[in-house]
Scaffold this motif. Sequence first.
Motif, PDB file in Angstrom:
ATOM      1  N   ASP A 152      57.836   8.292  81.077  1.00 24.68           N
ATOM      2  CA  ASP A 152      57.508   9.043  82.282  1.00 24.68           C
ATOM      3  C   ASP A 152      58.440  10.247  82.390  1.00 24.68           C
ATOM      4  O   ASP A 152      59.589  10.118  82.789  1.00 24.68           O
ATOM      5  CB  ASP A 152      57.660   8.102  83.496  1.00 24.68           C
ATOM      6  CG  ASP A 152      57.363   8.793  84.807  1.00 24.68           C
ATOM      7  OD1 ASP A 152      56.783   9.894  84.785  1.00 24.68           O
ATOM      8  OD2 ASP A 152      57.724   8.235  85.862  1.00 24.68           O
ATOM      9  N   ASN A 153      57.909  11.402  81.994  1.00 25.84           N
ATOM     10  CA  ASN A 153      58.646  12.675  82.078  1.00 25.84           C
ATOM     11  C   ASN A 153      60.034  12.581  81.425  1.00 25.84           C
ATOM     12  O   ASN A 153      61.039  12.964  82.019  1.00 25.84           O
ATOM     13  CB  ASN A 153      58.775  13.078  83.551  1.00 25.84           C
ATOM     14  CG  ASN A 153      59.010  14.570  83.697  1.00 25.84           C
ATOM     15  OD1 ASN A 153      58.604  15.351  82.821  1.00 25.84           O
ATOM     16  ND2 ASN A 153      59.686  14.965  84.746  1.00 25.84           N
ATOM     17  N   ARG A 208      60.101  16.585  78.387  1.00 19.65           N
ATOM     18  CA  ARG A 208      58.991  16.245  79.286  1.00 19.65           C
ATOM     19  C   ARG A 208      57.904  15.438  78.586  1.00 19.65           C
ATOM     20  O   ARG A 208      56.742  15.838  78.553  1.00 19.65           O
ATOM     21  CB  ARG A 208      58.403  17.524  79.877  1.00 19.65           C
ATOM     22  CG  ARG A 208      59.353  18.177  80.841  1.00 19.65           C
ATOM     23  CD  ARG A 208      58.729  19.371  81.502  1.00 19.65           C
ATOM     24  NE  ARG A 208      59.678  20.468  81.529  1.00 19.65           N
ATOM     25  CZ  ARG A 208      59.395  21.726  81.247  1.00 19.65           C
ATOM     26  NH1 ARG A 208      58.187  22.074  80.890  1.00 19.65           N
ATOM     27  NH2 ARG A 208      60.318  22.649  81.325  1.00 19.65           N
ATOM     28  N   ASN A 247      55.411  12.551  78.389  1.00 23.67           N
ATOM     29  CA  ASN A 247      54.643  11.585  79.188  1.00 23.67           C
ATOM     30  C   ASN A 247      53.679  10.883  78.245  1.00 23.67           C
ATOM     31  O   ASN A 247      52.815  11.538  77.663  1.00 23.67           O
ATOM     32  CB  ASN A 247      53.858  12.305  80.288  1.00 23.67           C
ATOM     33  CG  ASN A 247      54.777  12.792  81.382  1.00 23.67           C
ATOM     34  OD1 ASN A 247      55.376  12.009  82.110  1.00 23.67           O
ATOM     35  ND2 ASN A 247      54.929  14.103  81.485  1.00 23.67           N
ATOM     36  N   GLY A 288      64.126  11.136  83.238  1.00 22.89           N
ATOM     37  CA  GLY A 288      62.900  10.354  83.079  1.00 22.89           C
ATOM     38  C   GLY A 288      63.144   8.866  82.890  1.00 22.89           C
ATOM     39  O   GLY A 288      64.292   8.416  82.818  1.00 22.89           O
TER      40      GLY A 288
END
Lengths: 287, 316
Positions: free
Chosen positions: B12-13, B26, B28, B62
Amino acid sequence: MNKLWWTQIRAIIRLEIRKTFFAKRGLWIYLLALAPVALFTMHTIVALRMQHMGRSGGPGSEGIGQMNFVFAGVFQFFFLRLAIFFGCLGIFMNLFRGEMLDKSLHFYLLAPVRREVLLVGKYLAGLLAAIVIFSTSTALQIVMLLAPYDSPAISHFLYQSHGLEQIVAYLGVTVLACIGYGSVFLAAGLLFRNPIIPAACVLIWEAANPVLPSVLKKISVIYYLKSLCPVNIPLDPGMPPLIALLVSNAEPVAGYLAVLGLLVLAVVILAASMKRVRRLEINYTTE
Amino acid sequence: MNEASEQLIVFDNVSKFYGEILGVNRVNLTITPGITSLVGPNGSGKTTLMNLMTGLIRPTRGQISILDMTPDEPEKLFRVVGYSSQFDSFPRGLSGYEFVYSYLLLFGFDRAQADEFAWRAIDRAGLRDAAHRKVGGYSKGMRQRIRLAQAIAHNPRVLVLDEPLNGLDPLVRAETIALFRSFASDGCHVILSSHVLHEVDIISDQVILMSAGYVVAEGNIQSVRSEIEDQPMQILIRCQRPSELASRFFEQEHIVEVRLHHDRRGLLVKTSSPGRFYRSMNQLARSGVGIESVAPVDDDVNSVYEYLIGGEESTR
């Protein structure tokens, strides 16, 4: 006791002991530990030869009491401050840092072992190795120290001059030195890449202990160890000031407090190391 | 905790920086069970992603979740995760068997269990004959196999493998791929990185394409290909009268290029709209040009990799 953490610690010790005792790069630690044994062995050989040739006045002609001071000096000045100090540096700094350099630490980090358990396992393995090596050295030194003397003199020393208690005390101090310095260098191995920097800092800190303020004295391994040494070295007026400073202990603490203080110091350092090891990342390329 | 998230690996990010240097940025991702391949050139972030997944490094930003666990809990995570890393170093002085056996003792297995599991894994990696030799004397392929044995020894649900086919001879490669398939068919995750694109194509249920620390594309390779709209799709049509078929194609505006195949028994067609192309093919099939087969030729990993990352960048 068959708790998981204990089983894992035993598995870690099993692996580490082998590396610590039989590593070629640890040869110098044996040499360091055996140096005072060699010294007392040479003394014994010369003394026995002179006895055999019927000469007097040479080594061995001095009483055990006098040799006891010589032993105390060698123990405090060389064995504690240099042999055990650097030996523990070699053993404990390698537990993590050595494996980072070998690029093999991930072996442990890929197993379902809490990082804290890994740290304790490695510490106990290092401790076991250090205690075996340096306690054996202490015992051999004492054997070699007493070897030139006849049985009645040795019996008198052991049972009527507190010799036996002193031997137990020296072995105890050796074990405690391994516990104390072990914790310090294990932490240093987690914090520093280059062992020379922490070694130099700790060495200077330990050497400066007699002149430190009372509170700071207590954050030191040698402070407690010197308090536990059974024989005070008489300060000779002709002794160089640096050596006099190193062997003196201006504010000794009671034995039980010294043991407790040292154990608390080691536990605090290990607790701080646990926080560090929890955040440890594998990045061999920067090593 | 829900049942679905217990089956997933989720990034997640997630970003990871090594000081100023970008590892991944980043990211995902949601990875489902099956064989997932990480593909990308050197330094694209594949190994960083695997190390993040297994907690060997920590994300700068994240969250990562592996079957509802975080990589910060190795004591739980490695009960279900096996990682064959690219680190080619081993604890000193151990034989192949001792390497796997010692690893299993760290799980808390008793000696008999550890012995049984170690031999089972060594057998699956095909190293029984060399098991009592020191790992230091192993060839590159044998070291690769003993790492694989270590990773599978505790029968994990997630197998993370960094370049697992490197250094293996063709026979062992085939056996190893079969092993991955058997894990995947049991509902496990097999996440691997490979530079051999045609193997990735054959093995993978889904691919994750990476470049310069970013995830460029993810998913089933055909669906990834269909999303690359700026590259016309190439289709090979085998037919009896290719010239006649070519003339029909020139009338259609979605056709970008038509070439006669070098054996003169088919056409290579480029279309900007695969949907319209296949609809028109239904009509053409009835017109008597003798169509034998229709197959896309650039929906493999190799082509997708070239379109998205660039052919000039070599993979590992």
